[in-house]
Design a protein around this motif. Structure first.
Motif, PDB file in Angstrom:
ATOM      1  N   VAL A 209       0.743  -1.277  -0.104  1.00 13.47           N
ATOM      2  CA  VAL A 209       0.204  -0.109   0.089  1.00 13.47           C
ATOM      3  C   VAL A 209       0.912   1.257  -0.126  1.00 13.47           C
ATOM      4  CG1 VAL A 209      -1.979  -0.823   0.954  1.00 13.47           C
ATOM      5  CG2 VAL A 209      -0.301  -0.181   2.661  1.00 13.47           C
ATOM      6  N   GLU A 210       2.086   1.060  -0.406  1.00 15.49           N
ATOM      7  CA  GLU A 210       2.897   2.327  -0.559  1.00 15.49           C
ATOM      8  C   GLU A 210       2.620   2.745  -2.064  1.00 15.49           C
ATOM      9  OE1 GLU A 210       4.668   3.607   1.884  1.00 15.49           O
ATOM     10  OE2 GLU A 210       4.107   2.086   3.074  1.00 15.49           O
ATOM     11  N   PHE A 211       1.669   3.820  -2.024  1.00 18.53           N
ATOM     12  CA  PHE A 211       1.054   4.381  -3.359  1.00 18.53           C
ATOM     13  C   PHE A 211       1.843   5.485  -3.965  1.00 18.53           C
ATOM     14  CE2 PHE A 211      -2.852   2.229  -1.387  1.00 18.53           C
ATOM     15  CZ  PHE A 211      -2.838   1.097  -2.165  1.00 18.53           C
ATOM     16  N   GLN A 212       2.461   6.246  -2.989  1.00 19.87           N
ATOM     17  CA  GLN A 212       3.106   7.447  -3.227  1.00 19.87           C
ATOM     18  C   GLN A 212       3.988   7.420  -4.577  1.00 19.87           C
ATOM     19  OE1 GLN A 212       1.910  10.375  -1.559  1.00 19.87           O
ATOM     20  NE2 GLN A 212       2.762  11.254  -3.443  1.00 19.87           N
ATOM     21  N   PRO A 213       4.829   6.542  -4.657  1.00 19.42           N
ATOM     22  CA  PRO A 213       5.695   6.691  -6.047  1.00 19.42           C
ATOM     23  C   PRO A 213       4.723   6.461  -7.138  1.00 19.42           C
ATOM     24  CG  PRO A 213       6.615   5.074  -4.382  1.00 19.42           C
ATOM     25  CD  PRO A 213       5.168   5.569  -3.728  1.00 19.42           C
ATOM     26  N   LEU A 214       3.926   5.967  -7.222  1.00 22.60           N
ATOM     27  CA  LEU A 214       3.097   5.670  -8.264  1.00 22.60           C
ATOM     28  C   LEU A 214       2.070   7.030  -8.637  1.00 22.60           C
ATOM     29  CD1 LEU A 214       1.364   2.015  -8.205  1.00 22.60           C
ATOM     30  CD2 LEU A 214       3.574   3.020  -9.186  1.00 22.60           C
ATOM     31  N   LEU A 215       1.599   7.430  -7.416  1.00 30.59           N
ATOM     32  CA  LEU A 215       0.859   8.844  -7.693  1.00 30.59           C
ATOM     33  C   LEU A 215       1.855   9.745  -8.247  1.00 30.59           C
ATOM     34  CD1 LEU A 215      -1.219   8.593  -4.338  1.00 30.59           C
ATOM     35  CD2 LEU A 215      -1.696   7.923  -6.615  1.00 30.59           C
ATOM     36  N   THR A 216       2.978  10.019  -7.651  1.00 30.30           N
ATOM     37  CA  THR A 216       3.955  10.996  -8.260  1.00 30.30           C
ATOM     38  C   THR A 216       4.404  10.792  -9.646  1.00 30.30           C
ATOM     39  OG1 THR A 216       5.210  11.125  -6.211  1.00 30.30           O
ATOM     40  CG2 THR A 216       6.359  11.732  -8.018  1.00 30.30           C
ATOM     41  N   GLU A 217       4.329   9.509 -10.169  1.00 26.57           N
ATOM     42  CA  GLU A 217       4.521   9.404 -11.562  1.00 26.57           C
ATOM     43  C   GLU A 217       3.208   9.586 -12.482  1.00 26.57           C
ATOM     44  OE1 GLU A 217       5.907   5.755 -14.764  1.00 26.57           O
ATOM     45  OE2 GLU A 217       5.923   5.500 -12.538  1.00 26.57           O
ATOM     46  N   LEU A 218       2.075   9.547 -11.598  1.00 22.29           N
ATOM     47  CA  LEU A 218       0.546   9.801 -12.397  1.00 22.29           C
ATOM     48  C   LEU A 218       0.709  11.313 -12.487  1.00 22.29           C
ATOM     49  CD1 LEU A 218      -2.277   9.052 -13.369  1.00 22.29           C
ATOM     50  CD2 LEU A 218      -2.801   9.398 -10.886  1.00 22.29           C
ATOM     51  N   ALA A 219       1.077  11.987 -11.629  1.00 25.27           N
ATOM     52  CA  ALA A 219       1.130  13.600 -11.694  1.00 25.27           C
ATOM     53  C   ALA A 219       1.838  14.112 -12.739  1.00 25.27           C
ATOM     54  CB  ALA A 219       1.393  14.218 -10.346  1.00 25.27           C
ATOM     55  N   THR A 220       2.905  13.338 -12.953  1.00 24.12           N
ATOM     56  CA  THR A 220       4.085  13.826 -14.066  1.00 24.12           C
ATOM     57  C   THR A 220       3.396  13.485 -15.686  1.00 24.12           C
ATOM     58  OG1 THR A 220       5.842  13.202 -12.531  1.00 24.12           O
ATOM     59  CG2 THR A 220       6.348  13.413 -14.959  1.00 24.12           C
ATOM     60  N   ILE A 221       2.626  12.419 -15.472  1.00 21.50           N
ATOM     61  CA  ILE A 221       2.094  11.883 -16.928  1.00 21.50           C
ATOM     62  C   ILE A 221       0.879  12.709 -17.378  1.00 21.50           C
ATOM     63  CG2 ILE A 221       0.846  10.009 -18.072  1.00 21.50           C
ATOM     64  CD1 ILE A 221       2.400   8.201 -16.278  1.00 21.50           C
ATOM     65  N   LYS A 222       0.007  13.334 -16.315  1.00 22.54           N
ATOM     66  CA  LYS A 222      -1.189  14.274 -16.492  1.00 22.54           C
ATOM     67  C   LYS A 222      -1.995  13.630 -17.153  1.00 22.54           C
ATOM     68  CE  LYS A 222       1.601  18.249 -15.226  1.00 22.54           C
ATOM     69  NZ  LYS A 222       2.278  19.492 -15.879  1.00 22.54           N
ATOM     70  N   PRO A 223      -2.652  12.582 -17.242  1.00 21.62           N
ATOM     71  CA  PRO A 223      -3.587  12.104 -18.301  1.00 21.62           C
ATOM     72  C   PRO A 223      -5.017  12.892 -17.829  1.00 21.62           C
ATOM     73  CG  PRO A 223      -3.297  10.480 -16.184  1.00 21.62           C
ATOM     74  CD  PRO A 223      -2.571  11.506 -16.081  1.00 21.62           C
ATOM     75  N   GLU A 224      -6.022  12.724 -18.493  1.00 20.17           N
ATOM     76  CA  GLU A 224      -7.485  13.260 -18.223  1.00 20.17           C
ATOM     77  C   GLU A 224      -7.933  12.442 -17.184  1.00 20.17           C
ATOM     78  OE1 GLU A 224     -10.067  13.831 -21.440  1.00 20.17           O
ATOM     79  OE2 GLU A 224      -8.443  14.629 -22.993  1.00 20.17           O
ATOM     80  N   ALA A 225      -7.748  11.254 -16.872  1.00 16.31           N
ATOM     81  CA  ALA A 225      -8.497  10.551 -15.709  1.00 16.31           C
ATOM     82  C   ALA A 225      -7.570   9.411 -15.446  1.00 16.31           C
ATOM     83  CB  ALA A 225      -9.756   9.812 -16.407  1.00 16.31           C
ATOM     84  N   ALA A 226      -7.928   8.561 -14.256  1.00 16.35           N
ATOM     85  CA  ALA A 226      -7.306   7.557 -13.820  1.00 16.35           C
ATOM     86  C   ALA A 226      -8.198   6.737 -13.489  1.00 16.35           C
ATOM     87  CB  ALA A 226      -6.284   7.965 -12.508  1.00 16.35           C
ATOM     88  N   TYR A 227      -7.720   5.144 -13.381  1.00 15.49           N
ATOM     89  CA  TYR A 227      -8.484   4.078 -13.033  1.00 15.49           C
ATOM     90  C   TYR A 227      -7.578   3.251 -12.063  1.00 15.49           C
ATOM     91  CZ  TYR A 227     -10.939  -0.443 -13.111  1.00 15.49           C
ATOM     92  OH  TYR A 227     -11.670  -1.649 -12.764  1.00 15.49           O
ATOM     93  N   VAL A 228      -8.249   2.905 -10.947  1.00 13.58           N
ATOM     94  CA  VAL A 228      -7.689   2.174 -10.004  1.00 13.58           C
ATOM     95  C   VAL A 228      -8.314   0.742  -9.541  1.00 13.58           C
ATOM     96  CG1 VAL A 228      -8.716   3.137  -7.948  1.00 13.58           C
ATOM     97  CG2 VAL A 228      -6.541   2.055  -7.450  1.00 13.58           C
ATOM     98  N   PHE A 229      -7.641  -0.106  -9.350  1.00 14.85           N
ATOM     99  CA  PHE A 229      -7.986  -1.312  -8.777  1.00 14.85           C
ATOM    100  C   PHE A 229      -7.174  -1.961  -7.656  1.00 14.85           C
ATOM    101  CE2 PHE A 229      -8.261  -6.005  -7.974  1.00 14.85           C
ATOM    102  CZ  PHE A 229      -9.924  -5.996  -7.935  1.00 14.85           C
ATOM    103  N   VAL A 230      -7.574  -1.361  -6.470  1.00 19.03           N
ATOM    104  CA  VAL A 230      -7.168  -2.134  -5.164  1.00 19.03           C
ATOM    105  C   VAL A 230      -8.341  -2.681  -4.380  1.00 19.03           C
ATOM    106  CG1 VAL A 230      -5.022  -1.039  -5.126  1.00 19.03           C
ATOM    107  CG2 VAL A 230      -6.735   0.140  -4.116  1.00 19.03           C
TER     108      VAL A 230
END
Length: 391
Positions: A209-230
């Motif tokens: 559940v260490e999500f922060q590195p992925l959220l940082t990468e997501l912010a860099t990519i800047k898509p219009e939307a995000a989908y999550v499955f946990v």
């Protein structure tokens, strides 16, 4: 000679009487309790989900006086610990030691797949009340293995269609295991069918559940939307981390189960999140309203999709039992009745494909307070294609 003849005749009559008695017994209707093997997690990440599935199943039985097809129901409960390495031993205990009439389980896809193998190899009736692993009703499909929840593809696909209504690009985030992979594939298919494009898939190992590195990468990519499955406890942390990272208002978040059963714990961080699933709060059909009332009266809590899936597992089992008047020896007739069943579920109409996977409506929902409120129907009577099933 006369005495020997009489004795012989007496023995012959006794033997014939014994054979006749055995023949009658063999054809007599079973009257003992039906044994239901509940192999669900009662500890660990998915413990709460397992409890809700069990509560839903037991509610249906309670509503029917503790009986199905006129026979009392006896539960044999076992904590599967969400541990695939213990699944084979645990499932075989229920089947061979406890001689259950049906296996009900489970939440974790890896555990459920092993259970399905045991059920297939021993010709034991099995109903999956949650795990969405594609193989269960795909390449591993068997006449005696049913599912009353979803394939991972179904809610992923519906959520992709939902997100594509407003967005053209997306990034996915998921646990790296069977359920996560299949859910993401479903989202991608639905999103691309709606004209969108998935830019990148981000993963982390289950149950990290260490999500922060992925959220940082997501912010860099800047898509219009995000989908999550946990799932389970991971849902709460992800949604809170997402909001704390400042992403909630800049990159709209979508999911299937991400707010299911966890809205109170997620609090304001979950407000307004959009999801797609086969059940929704506020679903205005008589069966759902009666189900909610009954569940709240029994458990002093509001039901969710996991309780619905457990309830419908009991409904489906009952449909098979009723067709054979409780005679569990008539397995082929039971299976046929279950395959043809058209259930009145709290989720709406529920039937089953040739692969024994649910055919069901998928709903768009928005998190409002402690409820996932239905906004509309994304797709009617969605069936998983199950191309690998050879039944």
């Amino acid at each position: 000679m006369i005495r020997i003849s009489l004795r012989r005749r007496t023995l012959q009559c006794a033997a014939l009487l014994a054979c006749a008695t055995l023949a009658v017994a063999a054809h007599a209707q079973p009257t003992g309790p039906i044994k239901v093997g509940l192999m669900l997690p009662t500890s660990g990440t998915f413990a709460d989900l397992g409890k809700k599935v069990a509560s839903g199943f037991k509610l249906y039985v309670t509503e029917n006086g503790g009986k199905l097809a006129g026979r009392l129901v006896q539960y044999v409960e076992l904590d599967d610990e969400s541990d695939p390495s213990k699944a084979n031993e645990n499932a075989n205990k229920l089947v061979k030691r406890d001689r259950v009439d049906v296996l009900i389980g489970t939440i974790h896809s890896g555990v459920a797949m092993t259970m399905a193998r045991v059920a297939r190899d021993t010709n034991t009736l099995m109903i999956v009340p949650n795990a969405g692993a594609a193989e269960i009703t795909g390449s591993m499909c068997a006449p005696n293995v049913f599912r009353t929840s979803f394939s991972n593809w179904q809610p992923g696909y519906a959520t992709g269609l939902l997100a594509a209504r407003k967005h053209k690009t997306a990034v996915t985030i998921s646990w790296k295991y069977a359920a996560g992979d299949e859910s993401v594939r479903g989202f991608r298919e639905g999103f691309e069918k709606g004209g969108g494009k998935v830019i990148k898939d981000l993963h982390l190992p289950f149950p990290n559940v260490e999500f922060q590195p992925l959220l940082t990468e997501l912010a860099t990519i800047k898509p219009e939307a995000a989908y999550v499955f946990v799932a389970g406890a991971g849902q709460v942390k992800f949604v809170k981390d997402y909001a704390a990272a400042g992403l909630k208002n800049s990159i709209p978040l979508y999911g299937a189960f991400i707010t299911e059963g966890t809205l109170e714990a997620q609090g304001e961080a979950a407000s307004g999140l959009q999801t797609a699933l086969h059940y929704a709060d506020g679903l205005k059909i008589p069966k759902n309203e009666a189900f909610i009332t009954s569940y709240q009266k029994t458990y002093n809590a509001a039901p969710d999709v996991f309780a619905v899936q457990g309830y419908d597992a009991a409904q489906l089992f009952a449909a098979g039992l009723q067709a054979v008047k409780g005679d569990t020896r008539k397995k082929a007739e039971m299976i046929k009745a279950m395959e043809d069943a058209k259930l009145e579920s709290p989720r709406g109409p529920l039937s089953f494909s040739k692969s024994r996977n649910p055919i069901q409506d998928m709903y768009a929902r928005v998190a409002t307070g402690n409820r996932n409120v239905m906004t509309d129907v994304i797709v009617k009577a969605l069936a998983d294609p199950s191309p690998d099933c050879k039944l």
